[in-house]
Design a protein around this motif. Structure first.
Motif, short mmCIF file in Angstrom:
data_model
loop_
_atom_site.label_atom_id
_atom_site.label_comp_id
_atom_site.label_asym_id
_atom_site.label_seq_id
_atom_site.Cartn_x
_atom_site.Cartn_y
_atom_site.Cartn_z
N ILE A 165 0.84 -1.20 0.00
CA ILE A 165 0.00 0.00 0.00
C ILE A 165 0.87 1.25 0.00
O ILE A 165 0.60 2.22 -0.72
CB ILE A 165 -0.95 -0.02 1.21
CG1 ILE A 165 -2.00 -1.12 1.03
CG2 ILE A 165 -1.61 1.35 1.41
CD1 ILE A 165 -2.80 -1.43 2.28
N ASP A 166 1.95 1.23 0.78
CA ASP A 166 2.86 2.38 0.81
C ASP A 166 3.50 2.59 -0.56
O ASP A 166 3.64 3.73 -1.03
CB ASP A 166 3.95 2.16 1.87
CG ASP A 166 3.42 2.31 3.29
OD1 ASP A 166 2.33 2.89 3.46
OD2 ASP A 166 4.10 1.83 4.22
N GLN A 167 3.90 1.51 -1.21
CA GLN A 167 4.52 1.62 -2.52
C GLN A 167 3.53 2.18 -3.54
O GLN A 167 3.89 2.99 -4.39
CB GLN A 167 5.03 0.25 -2.97
CG GLN A 167 6.21 -0.27 -2.17
CD GLN A 167 6.54 -1.72 -2.47
OE1 GLN A 167 6.03 -2.30 -3.42
NE2 GLN A 167 7.39 -2.31 -1.64
N HIS A 168 2.28 1.76 -3.44
CA HIS A 168 1.27 2.26 -4.37
C HIS A 168 1.06 3.75 -4.18
O HIS A 168 0.85 4.49 -5.14
CB HIS A 168 -0.06 1.53 -4.15
CG HIS A 168 -1.20 2.12 -4.91
ND1 HIS A 168 -2.26 2.76 -4.29
CD2 HIS A 168 -1.45 2.20 -6.24
CE1 HIS A 168 -3.11 3.19 -5.20
NE2 HIS A 168 -2.65 2.86 -6.39
N GLY A 169 1.13 4.21 -2.94
CA GLY A 169 0.90 5.62 -2.67
C GLY A 169 1.87 6.54 -3.39
O GLY A 169 1.55 7.70 -3.65
N ALA A 170 3.05 6.02 -3.76
CA ALA A 170 4.05 6.85 -4.43
C ALA A 170 3.73 7.09 -5.90
O ALA A 170 4.19 8.06 -6.48
CB ALA A 170 5.43 6.20 -4.30
N GLY A 171 2.94 6.19 -6.51
CA GLY A 171 2.69 6.34 -7.94
C GLY A 171 1.25 6.20 -8.36
O GLY A 171 0.93 6.42 -9.53
N GLY A 172 0.36 5.84 -7.45
CA GLY A 172 -1.04 5.65 -7.80
C GLY A 172 -1.80 6.97 -7.84
O GLY A 172 -1.59 7.83 -6.99
N LEU A 173 -2.68 7.11 -8.83
CA LEU A 173 -3.47 8.32 -8.97
C LEU A 173 -4.97 8.07 -8.92
O LEU A 173 -5.74 8.96 -8.57
CB LEU A 173 -3.14 9.03 -10.29
CG LEU A 173 -1.77 9.69 -10.41
CD1 LEU A 173 -1.60 10.28 -11.81
CD2 LEU A 173 -1.58 10.78 -9.36
N ASP A 174 -5.39 6.87 -9.31
CA ASP A 174 -6.82 6.61 -9.41
C ASP A 174 -7.49 6.73 -8.04
O ASP A 174 -7.05 6.13 -7.05
CB ASP A 174 -7.05 5.21 -9.98
CG ASP A 174 -8.53 4.92 -10.17
OD1 ASP A 174 -9.09 5.38 -11.17
OD2 ASP A 174 -9.11 4.25 -9.30
#
Length: 241
Positions: A202-211
Motif C-alpha cells: 500500500i505504501d509503494q502504491h501511494g508513491a505512484g497511484g493516482l486513481d
C-alpha cells in the motif's frame, strides 16, 4: 491570464450544486461540468476571487501503471490470505483466533471482488486467483488472465513468490497440518507477516497511484489490516501468557 486549476473542494462543491457533466465512454482526460448557479473560486494569497458561471473543464486523473499493478498484486495477496484461512481453520483451537480468521475471509473475499470489478472497468485482465476465491469475473464484464506455467497458487503467481509477506509453500504446508495451539500461533505469525507485507504494498502504491477508487481501496485496507495486526499481537500475547 490562464484560469487557475480548480481546487478539490470546489470540484466537490460543483457536484453538490447539481452540476451537470458531459463525458465520453473512453475515459476522457477532462470532463465538463455546468453549475446551476455561480460558483466562487477563492483566489491565491493577494489575488481576488473569481466567479464561474459557465461550463468548467475539470481534469480527470487516469489510472496509472502503478494503480493497475497494485490492484492485480493485491488480488493475488488477498487470495493467499483466504487460502491460509482455509488451510488453518480445521486445526485452530482458540475461539478468538477462529473468529479473527473468519473475519479476514469475510472481509477480503468481497475486496477481491471489488478489485476484479475495477480491473474489468479498465479493460485489464484479472488474475485467476480472483476466480479461485469465488469471484465470477465474467459476470463483472472482465476476463481472466492466464495462469503461470506449472499452475501455481497465490504464493507463486506471475513470478510474485517474493511479494511482500507471502507465505512459502513450505509454510502453507505446515499451516495445513498444524493443530491446536501450534496452529493458532502459526496462523497468527504468518498472517501478521502477510498483513505487514500488504501495508508495504500500500505504501509503494501511494508513491505512484493516482486513481481515486484504487487509493480509496488501499486506504480502507490499510486501516483494516493495521487494526488486525494489533489484534493478532494481543491474541498471541494472551495465548503465550
Amino acid at each position: 491570464m490562464p484560469a487557475r486549476p480548480l481546487p478539490t473542494l470546489l470540484v466537490a462543491a460543483l457536484v453538490g450544486l447539481g452540476a451537470s457533466a458531459c463525458s465520453s465512454t473512453e475515459q476522457p482526460s477532462a470532463t465538463t461540468v455546468t453549475p446551476d448557479r455561480p460558483v466562487i473560486q477563492p483566489g491565491a494569497p493577494g489575488e481576488a476571487s473569481t466567479t464561474h458561471t459557465g461550463p468548467i473543464a475539470i481534469p480527470v486523473e487516469q489510472p496509472t501503471d502503478a494503480d493497475v499493478l497494485f490492484v492485480k498484486s493485491m488480488i493475488v495477496h488477498h487470495a493467499q490470505a483466504i487460502e491460509m484461512v482455509d488451510l488453518a481453520e480445521d486445526g485452530l483451537e482458540d475461539r478468538q483466533v477462529v473468529a479473527l480468521a473468519e473475519r479476514i475471509r469475510a472481509a477480503q473475499g468481497p475486496e477481491v471482488g471489488a478489485m476484479a470489478a475495477w480491473l474489468a472497468e479498465q479493460d485489464e485482465l484479472v488474475p485467476p486467483e480472483a476466480a479461485d476465491v469465488g469471484v465470477d469475473v465474467e459476470a463483472l464484464g472482465g476476463e481472466l488472465g492466464a495462469r503461470p506455467r506449472g499452475g501455481g497458487h497465490a504464493h507463486a503467481t506471475g513470478g510474485q513468490e517474493t511479494m511482500a509477506g507471502m507465505a512459502s509453500p513450505e509454510q502453507l504446508e505446515r499451516l495445513g497440518s498444524a493443530r491446536g495451539q501450534e496452529a493458532d500461533l502459526l496462523f497468527l505469525e504468518l498472517m501478521t507477516a502477510h498483513h505487514e507485507g500488504a501495508l508495504d504494498m500500500i505504501d509503494q502504491h501511494g508513491a505512484g497511484g493516482l486513481d481515486v477508487r484504487a487509493r480509496e481501496m488501499a486506504d480502507e485496507m490499510s486501516v483494516e489490516q493495521t487494526a488486525e495486526i494489533g489484534r493478532m499481537a494481543e491474541l498471541r500475547d494472551r495465548i503465550l501468557g
